[in-house]
Design a protein around this motif. Sequence first.
Motif, short mmCIF file in Angstrom:
data_model
loop_
_atom_site.label_atom_id
_atom_site.label_comp_id
_atom_site.label_asym_id
_atom_site.label_seq_id
_atom_site.Cartn_x
_atom_site.Cartn_y
_atom_site.Cartn_z
N TYR A 141 5.64 -5.52 -6.35
CA TYR A 141 5.27 -6.74 -5.62
C TYR A 141 6.49 -7.26 -5.00
N SER B 228 1.95 5.58 -13.74
CA SER B 228 2.69 5.05 -12.56
C SER B 228 3.61 3.69 -12.61
N GLU C 97 0.97 -1.21 0.05
CA GLU C 97 0.04 0.11 -0.10
C GLU C 97 0.78 1.31 -0.10
N LYS D 81 2.39 1.53 -3.38
CA LYS D 81 1.36 1.97 -4.46
C LYS D 81 1.02 3.73 -4.27
N ASN D 82 0.99 4.09 -3.14
CA ASN D 82 0.61 5.49 -2.73
C ASN D 82 1.63 6.19 -3.23
N ARG E 298 4.10 5.66 -5.45
CA ARG E 298 4.25 5.39 -6.84
C ARG E 298 3.21 6.28 -7.70
N LYS E 299 1.98 6.24 -7.14
CA LYS E 299 1.08 7.12 -7.65
C LYS E 299 1.22 8.52 -7.34
N ARG F 246 4.60 -2.72 -11.80
CA ARG F 246 3.60 -3.45 -10.87
C ARG F 246 4.77 -4.85 -10.16
#
Length: 134
Positions: free
Chosen positions: A96, A86, A69, A72-73, A75-76, A92
Amino acid sequence: VMNDHVLISLAERCPRNREELKKTPGLSHGQATQYWKGLLGAINRGLQAEPLHPPAYKRPNNGFLERLEALKNWRKMTAREMGVNSDVVLPRDLMYAIAERKPQDSSELKTLMDDAPYRYECFGDEIMVVLPGR
């Protein structure tokens, strides 16, 4: 050789002999004559086999989910600031892998990002700051 409807019919009816096989809807006389041994053999093997069950879903641990999480935040937000997709910032699969392996220092992260040295140079320090639970 046979359409899906015939195969479904065979699976539903599970004929045990040639006479039952010939009554399968959609199966032509020629198919029943030519393929009866193979069809009955396949049906018999299927009936004797253990049932197939999908693998049980194992929920990822909380540490992994927190790291994912956070990545992801980050990266965004970074992608938005750069005006790019992104995946340009961090693909991705690499995101991961980093979340899964939770590198403890920059050298571990660099090893994980060997295939993306440019990304490591640009974002390695930021990624290390962002990762919780190191």
